[in-house]
Write an enzyme that holds these catalytic residues in place. Structure first.
Site, PDB file in Angstrom:
ATOM      1  N   LEU A  66       0.857  -1.173   0.000  1.00 12.70           N
ATOM      2  CA  LEU A  66       0.000   0.000   0.000  1.00 12.70           C
ATOM      3  C   LEU A  66       0.895   1.224   0.000  1.00 12.70           C
ATOM      4  O   LEU A  66       1.970   1.218   0.610  1.00 12.70           O
ATOM      5  CB  LEU A  66      -0.909   0.031   1.242  1.00 12.70           C
ATOM      6  N   ASP A  67       0.456   2.280  -0.677  1.00 14.23           N
ATOM      7  CA  ASP A  67       1.209   3.527  -0.676  1.00 14.23           C
ATOM      8  C   ASP A  67       1.426   4.007   0.754  1.00 14.23           C
ATOM      9  O   ASP A  67       0.619   3.730   1.654  1.00 14.23           O
ATOM     10  CB  ASP A  67       0.460   4.614  -1.458  1.00 14.23           C
ATOM     11  N   PHE A  68       2.476   4.788   0.945  1.00  9.45           N
ATOM     12  CA  PHE A  68       2.836   5.372   2.232  1.00  9.45           C
ATOM     13  C   PHE A  68       1.642   6.016   2.929  1.00  9.45           C
ATOM     14  O   PHE A  68       1.389   5.786   4.116  1.00  9.45           O
ATOM     15  CB  PHE A  68       3.955   6.403   1.999  1.00  9.45           C
ATOM     16  N   THR A  70      -1.595   5.582   2.364  1.00 14.32           N
ATOM     17  CA  THR A  70      -2.820   4.776   2.379  1.00 14.32           C
ATOM     18  C   THR A  70      -2.856   3.863   3.599  1.00 14.32           C
ATOM     19  O   THR A  70      -1.848   3.259   3.956  1.00 14.32           O
ATOM     20  CB  THR A  70      -2.906   3.917   1.098  1.00 14.32           C
TER      21      THR A  70
END
Length: 232
Positions: A66-68, A70
Site C-alpha cells: 500500500l502507498d505510504f 494509504t
C-alpha cells in the site's frame, strides 16, 4: 535514461500496526497511514510494515503493498510457499480489492469505470503519468456512496464525495491518478491535486483506505473476505 533519485524521507509513524488475524500461513493487518510498506534504501526510511513484522514473524514477506499515505488491509505471507501462492493470485487478478476514499468535489455520475494506461517517467518522479503509448493497462471502477459538505475553518463548505473504488489492476498510484483524471482528486493527496488551497485547513492524511480484500486461503483453500471499516 535518467537516473531516478528518491529524496523522500518518511516522518516518524507512531501508530501501531493492527493485527486482525493470523495463522500458520499468513497474517492480516490494518496498516496505519504514514507508514512505508517496505523499508527504503535511505537508512532514515528503515521503519516499515515489513521491518516491524519480520521481528514478530521471522521470514515473513509482503505479497502486495500500500502507498505510504494509504491505510488499510494487507495480507502478509509467513513462508515462501504461501508467498508464491498468494503472489500468483494477485498476478492472475483473482484477488478483489476494495478501497474507501473521499474525493474533492461532487461527482456527476453515481458509478463508472476509468480505463487509462499509466506510465513511469523518470523526469516526473515520483509522479506517474497517463500515457496510452508507453503506459501499462490500468482500469478502476468507482461507485458513489454519498455526497456531502465538509466545513472548514472559517465556515467554508467543501464539497466532498465518498466513493468505493475497485481497481482491476495494481499500477503504482493507480487510484490517485485515475481520480485526478476524473477531475476529482482524492482529498489530502499531495501528488495529484487533492490538497486544499494555501491558507485553508490542511488535510491531515491521504483519504484512501483499503477496506476489503477477498482471496483464497493458500493452504485451506477457503474464500477469505476480509473487511476493515474506513477511519474517515
Amino acid at each position: 535514461m535518467s537516473k531516478i533519485i528518491d529524496t523522500f524521507i518518511a516522518p516518524p509513524c507512531h501508530d501501531k500496526i493492527e493485527n486482525l488475524y493470523q495463522d500458520e500461513s499468513l497474517v492480516l493487518i490494518n496498516k496505519p497511514a504514514g507508514l512505508l510498506s517496505l523499508s527504503g534504501k535511505n537508512p532514515q526510511n528503515l521503519d516499515s510494515v515489513h521491518h516491524r513484522l519480520v521481528q514478530i514473524f521471522p521470514g515473513c514477506t509482503l505479497v502486495h503493498r500500500l502507498d505510504f499515505g494509504t491505510s488499510g488491509l494487507m495480507v502478509i505471507a509467513r513462508n515462501k510457499t504461501v508467498n508464491a501462492v498468494l503472489c500468483q493470485q494477485f498476478s492472475q487478478r483473482t484477488v478483489t480489492k476494495v478501497y474507501s476514499a473521499l474525493l474533492c468535489g461532487h461527482l456527476d455520475n453515481d458509478e463508472g469505470v476509468i480505463d487509462a494506461a499509466i506510465a513511469k517517467d523518470p523526469a516526473l518522479f515520483p509522479l506517474m503519468s497517463i500515457c496510452a503509448t508507453h503506459g501499462k493497462p490500468a482500469r478502476s471502477g468507482y461507485r458513489v456512496v454519498e455526497r456531502f459538505y465538509r466545513e472548514l475553518e472559517g465556515g467554508t463548505l467543501l464539497p466532498v464525495t465518498r466513493v468505493q473504488l475497485t481497481p482491476e489492476t495494481g499500477r503504482t498510484h493507480q487510484l490517485r491518478i485515475h481520480c485526478q483524471l476524473l477531475g476529482h482528486p482524492i482529498l489530502g493527496c499531495d501528488l495529484y491535486g487533492g490538497r486544499l488551497l494555501p491558507g485553508t485547513e490542511r488535510i491531515p492524511r491521504l483519504m484512501l483506505h483499503a477496506s476489503e480484500l477477498h482471496f483464497v486461503h493458500p493452504i485451506g483453500k477457503e474464500q477469505i473476505k476480509a473487511r476493515h471499516a474506513s477511519p474517515f
